[in-house]
Design an enzyme around this catalytic site. Structure first.
Site, mmCIF file in Angstrom:
data_model
loop_
_atom_site.group_PDB
_atom_site.id
_atom_site.type_symbol
_atom_site.label_atom_id
_atom_site.label_comp_id
_atom_site.label_asym_id
_atom_site.label_seq_id
_atom_site.Cartn_x
_atom_site.Cartn_y
_atom_site.Cartn_z
ATOM 1 C CG LEU A 111 -1.847 -1.187 1.379
ATOM 2 C CD1 LEU A 111 -2.769 -0.984 2.569
ATOM 3 C CD2 LEU A 111 -2.646 -1.434 0.102
ATOM 4 N N GLY A 163 2.626 -8.655 5.901
ATOM 5 C CA GLY A 163 3.223 -7.609 6.734
ATOM 6 C C GLY A 163 2.144 -6.584 7.002
ATOM 7 N N GLY A 164 2.499 -5.463 7.669
ATOM 8 C CA GLY A 164 1.509 -4.456 8.020
ATOM 9 C C GLY A 164 0.666 -4.044 6.826
ATOM 10 C CG ASP A 165 2.039 -1.139 4.309
ATOM 11 O OD1 ASP A 165 2.991 -1.945 4.490
ATOM 12 O OD2 ASP A 165 2.207 0.059 4.037
ATOM 13 C CD GLU A 166 5.850 -5.626 3.609
ATOM 14 O OE1 GLU A 166 6.328 -6.759 3.327
ATOM 15 O OE2 GLU A 166 6.320 -4.891 4.492
#
Lengths: 333, 160
Positions: free
Chosen positions: A205, A245-248
């Site tokens: 993102l 991941g957080g935004d992956e």
């Protein structure tokens, strides 16, 4: 030597499933009380009229019975009174004992189908003498059934708990997407094919950190949930969307090795990510960058390398100004 | 099977009793009654009915309860009971176990089974003493009327 003499009542109390017969003509002079319940009216008839010897398979007669005295025999009652419609002839175990006064005793007992036989003939606790082990066998059979059904219930509960744990272990709690572990499993599964064919897309993102920093984590979570919906909607049923991941995110497309198709999918995803998401009276604006690689780009497949190449392509997209899709060029790399 | 740690078990029982506003003993009596009357546990009631054709047979069979349970499930550790008849329908049952609530549970069971056999019986828990790890508890029973009501159905052969 005669130790004791029993009258009919005494015999019934001790051996309610025995019968006494005349050694000369095989006529039954007394049938025990339980036997009388199973097959009423045996007394007065001859052995050969009411039962067959099935083990050994010989013609029924007093001589044959007493010739086998003490051995375990199998007999079948020609007619018996049964509850319900199970009209099968009742098979019993037996052994014969010669008695004084030209008589013989045939002691009978149920075989391995004791539980069914007892039910079939509607016998009750009062039919057995107070220490008859038949009652204990029935008790044990029911205890066994109770334990088995309890174990079955327990193992069903354990199976449910295991399924739930497995699902949790493979799912990202916030978005419900697959997690890293599920991704690894899917890639391992695909690699097991002789010629694995699949496409891989990494999505990151853009501006997500800004949403988190300015509008807070609640807004961030809302965005992630929205992203999950978009990703899930833009792939086919058999494809995998994992949050790693957080935004992956990593998307796996089994059997799809057409770069143009994947680029179009990536562009569609990005255009939907760029639609502003309302959060209260605020608006979250993000975008995304994507990198693609295909299993067909490689002579030898190495998962780590594929993921790294997809990442390279992703960073090329970011470098080129974000909000776009690039395809890896591993041969040139 | 799937044994539960004693202290965890005690904590669950104590919390439940507190929440329901009952004493631990009253709760155990309820559990005993529930074991014999809850329809899905019909098999428990039936196994108890195998103790004999009358309620008095059931009381005498408590002498053998521990061993009979072992016969069915080898690692089942039920209390040991000693039964004494005092005449005119009075019985004393000594319950010996390594936990302090066996008599309460058994009282609940015997109350429910009195109903099941259709007898009128008065049950009371009396003395209780502890020796080391072992609890000895006494239940006194007065069998008032053996044919008080119609007994519940019990026939050999489990309903399929």
């Amino acid at each position: 030597m005669i130790v004791a003499q029993l009258d009919a009542a005494g015999l019934d109390a001790a051996l309610p499933m025995a019968l006494v017969f005349d050694r000369q003509d095989g006529r039954i002079c007394h049938a025990g009380s339980v036997l009388d319940k199973i097959a009423p009216g045996l007394a007065g008839q001859t052995l050969a009229e009411v039962m067959d010897l099935v083990q050994p398979a010989l013609a029924m007669s007093p001589e044959v019975l007493l010739g086998q005295a003490g051995r375990r025999l199998g007999v079948r009652l020609r007619s018996s009174k049964v509850r319900g419609d199970t009209g099968e002839a009742t098979r019993l175990r037996a052994f014969a004992v010669p008695l004084e006064g030209d008589r013989g005793l045939l002691a009978l007992s149920f075989g391995a189908d004791v539980a069914q036989a007892v039910t079939r003939h509607g016998l009750t606790a009062g039919d057995f003498n107070a220490i008859d082990p038949t009652v204990e066998i029935l008790f044990l059979l029911e205890a066994r059934d109770a334990v088995l059904s309890e174990l079955a219930r327990l193992s069903e509960r354990l199976a449910e708990a295991r399924d739930a744990a497995e699902l949790r272990a493979q799912t990202d709690g916030l978005t419900g997407l697959a997690n890293r572990r599920a991704l690894d499993e899917e890639l391992t599964r695909l690699m097991a094919f002789r010629e694995p064919r699949f496409g891989l897309m990494n999505v990151d993102l853009d501006h997500f950190k800004k949403v988190n920093d300015t509008l807070g984590h609640a807004a961030g979570d809302l965005v992630l949930e929205r992203v999950a919906v978009i990703l899930a909607e833009e792939v086919r049923g058999g494809d995998l969307v994992a949050r790693v991941g957080g935004d992956e995110f990593v998307l796996v497309f089994p059997s799809c090795t057409d770069a143009d198709v994947l680029v179009r999918i990536g562009e569609r995803i990005i255009s939907r990510l760029e639609v502003p998401i309302p959060f209260g009276d605020q608006t979250c604006r993000i975008s995304g960058s994507a990198g693609i690689t295909l299993s067909t780009f490689y002579d030898e497949l190495d998962i780590t390398r594929l993921l790294a190449d997809a990442d390279h392509a992703l960073y090329a997209s970011k470098k080129a100004g974000r909000g776009q899709v690039q395809v890896a060029q591993p041969t040139a790399a | 099977m799937h044994p539960c740690a004693d202290d965890l078990f005690d904590a669950v029982i104590q919390t439940t009793a507190d929440r329901l506003g009952r004493t631990v003993c009253a709760l155990w009596e309820d559990v005993g009654t529930w074991l014999c009357t809850h329809p899905p546990l019909e098999s428990v009631r039936r196994l108890i009915r195998f103790s004999g054709p009358t309620y008095e047979d059931l009381l005498w069979s408590l002498d053998e309860m521990h061993d009979r349970a072992r016969l069915a499930v080898p690692d089942l550790d039920l209390p040991t009971c000693r039964v004494q008849a005092l005449g005119s329908g009075e019985f004393d049952i000594l319950v010996i176990w390594h936990r302090p609530w066996a008599a309460a549970l058994l009282t609940g069971v015997l109350r429910a089974m009195a109903d099941d056999y259709g007898v009128l019986a008065l049950l009371n828990r009396a003395d209780r003493s502890q020796q080391g790890q072992i609890w000895q508890e006494q239940i006194s029973i007065i069998l008032v009327e053996a044919d008080f009501a119609a007994p519940k159905d019990f026939a050999f052969g489990a309903p399929a």
